[in-house]
Design an enzyme around this catalytic site. Structure first.
Site, short mmCIF file in Angstrom:
data_model
loop_
_atom_site.label_atom_id
_atom_site.label_comp_id
_atom_site.label_asym_id
_atom_site.label_seq_id
_atom_site.Cartn_x
_atom_site.Cartn_y
_atom_site.Cartn_z
N TYR A 146 -94.55 17.34 -10.42
CA TYR A 146 -93.36 16.50 -10.56
C TYR A 146 -92.42 17.00 -11.65
CZ TYR A 146 -94.88 12.66 -7.54
OH TYR A 146 -95.24 11.88 -6.48
N LYS A 195 -108.71 20.01 -7.34
CA LYS A 195 -108.86 21.03 -6.28
C LYS A 195 -109.32 22.30 -6.98
CE LYS A 195 -108.48 22.29 -1.96
NZ LYS A 195 -109.33 21.74 -0.88
N ASP A 227 -109.54 16.61 -1.25
CA ASP A 227 -109.62 16.38 0.20
C ASP A 227 -110.84 15.53 0.54
OD1 ASP A 227 -111.10 18.55 -0.67
OD2 ASP A 227 -110.73 19.80 1.09
N ASP A 251 -100.51 10.28 -6.57
CA ASP A 251 -99.46 9.66 -5.75
C ASP A 251 -99.99 9.43 -4.34
OD1 ASP A 251 -96.87 8.77 -4.96
OD2 ASP A 251 -96.54 10.74 -4.04
N ASP A 255 -101.50 5.62 -2.47
CA ASP A 255 -101.01 4.99 -1.23
C ASP A 255 -102.18 4.73 -0.29
OD1 ASP A 255 -98.35 5.13 -2.03
OD2 ASP A 255 -97.64 5.85 -0.08
#
Ligand code: IPM
Ligand code: MG
Length: 366
Positions: A146, A195, A227, A251, A255
């Site tokens: 970001y 990751k 993942d 982020d 959700d």
């Protein structure tokens, strides 16, 4: 206590949902003998319309002068809104990112909890929903993709876009500490998500998280690839206590975590710096498609106000009173339409304002 609150209602459903949170806050203050001093500020699209920029220095300073900020949501429909004809750094989202950075809000807390009353609205398997879950996602909020350098260029007629993902050990350490501190007050487990099989920034994330863990011998730290985590959240969310992760992964996972609570309209959030100051906002967006229709779910914003009472003001009982009021309202069968199910009594499907009224009615002192 006098609470000095800056309020950024924002765009889309923002004004409707913040109005309900302020209603419930006002009722809580009245019942518990506190006062609220509120200042309304513009940010995002509303600020573009008024001042030509999504965030003014004045808004930053007024937020800094307040004890806490209550925010609705910002942004509009990217296809139709004129805000999206502006360059990316002038759009509503840039205001929010600028404010997070200016206020140094590096730790974003997004608790995802399944109210037993909403088990039917949960899209997971029945057994999984019955078991319930209560997890706290801690998302790093002022670093990573970001805030890294980005550019779009054309090289030999080929367009190339670059975004950079940078984390310093200090950025990782401070948010990791916050996650471990929170885990100490909960079930003492931290799942750090990265990751590390691909990214250097993730490998550093793992190393620093391990270092921090040495100061918290009572905490169980596990690492999980992002993942796999996305899969585990829908398979068995009850396995999680605190999930700690970087900005972009957080982020996306937040959700996902919100949706399994029944609706994104249920997930509150707190964005914190080193002090007691915080910015409190629902995790969902501005939902321009339902703006102004009085159908938005104000509960995430109301629950964000409860987080504010607890975290910034240390008003534990008052925060409990708001959370209990939400719970009782749901237990009585009241729903906004996003969390209604086939068995919901049609008479009890409420609009945004009526839901705020119901929750406010249920707020009681001791
Ligand atoms: C959120 C939102 C923001 C983010 C957007 C509006 C920039 O999706 O708070 O999760 O990506 O952080
Ligand atoms: Mg998001």
């Amino acid at each position: 206590m006098n609470m000095n609150i800056a309020c950024i209602a924002g765009d889309g459903i923002g004004p409707e949902i913040t109005r309900e949170a302020l209603k419930v806050l006002g009722q809580t203050a009245a019942v518990c003998g506190h006062t609220i001093q509120r200042e309304d500020l513009l940010m995002g699209g509303a600020s573009i319309d008024a001042y030509g920029v999504p965030l003014t220095q004045e808004t930053v300073e007024r937020c800094q002068a307040a004890d806490a900020v209550l925010m609705g949501s910002i942004g509009g429909d990217a296809k139709t809104s004129p805000w999206y004809r502006l360059s990316p750094d002038k759009r509503p989202e840039a205001g929010l990112l600028g404010l997070r950075k200016a206020l140094r809000l590096f730790a974003n807390l997004r608790p995802a909890f399944l109210y037993p009353e909403l088990a039917e609205a949960c899209p997971l398997r029945e057994e999984t929903a019955k078991k319930g879950f209560d997890l706290m996602l801690v998302r790093e909020l002022t670093g990573g993709l970001y805030f890294g350098d980005r550019k779009t260029q054309e090289v030999d007629g080929v367009r190339i876009a670059t975004d950079t993902l940078v984390y310093s050990e200090e950025e990782i350490r401070r948010v990791a500490r916050r996650a471990f501190d929170i885990a100490m007050t909960r079930r003492k487990k931290v799942t750090s998500v990265d990751k590390a099989n691909v990214l250097d920034s993730s490998r550093l994330w793992r190393t620093v998280t391990e270092e921090v863990a040495k100061d918290y011998p009572d905490i169980t730290l596990e690492h999980m690839l992002v993942d796999n985590c996305a899969m585990q959240i829908v398979l068995d969310p009850a396995q999680f206590d605190v999930i700690l992760t970087e900005n972009m992964f957080g982020d996306i996972l937040s959700d996902e975590a919100s949706m399994i609570t029944g609706s994104i309209g249920m997930l509150p959030s707190a964005s914190l710096n080193e002090s007691k100051f915080g910015l409190y906002e629902p995790s969902g967006g501005s939902a321009p498609d339902i703006a102004g229709k009085d159908v938005a779910n104000p509960l995430a914003t109301i629950l964000s106000a409860a987080l504010m009472l607890r975290t910034t003001f240390g008003l534990e009982k008052e925060a409990d009173a708001v959370e209990r009021a939400v719970r009782e309202t749901l237990a009585e069968g009241y729903r906004t339409r996003d969390i209604a199910s086939a068995t919901t009594d049609k008479e009890k499907i409420l609009g945004c304002a009526a839901m705020g009224d119901k929750v406010a009615e249920h707020v009681k002192g001791e």
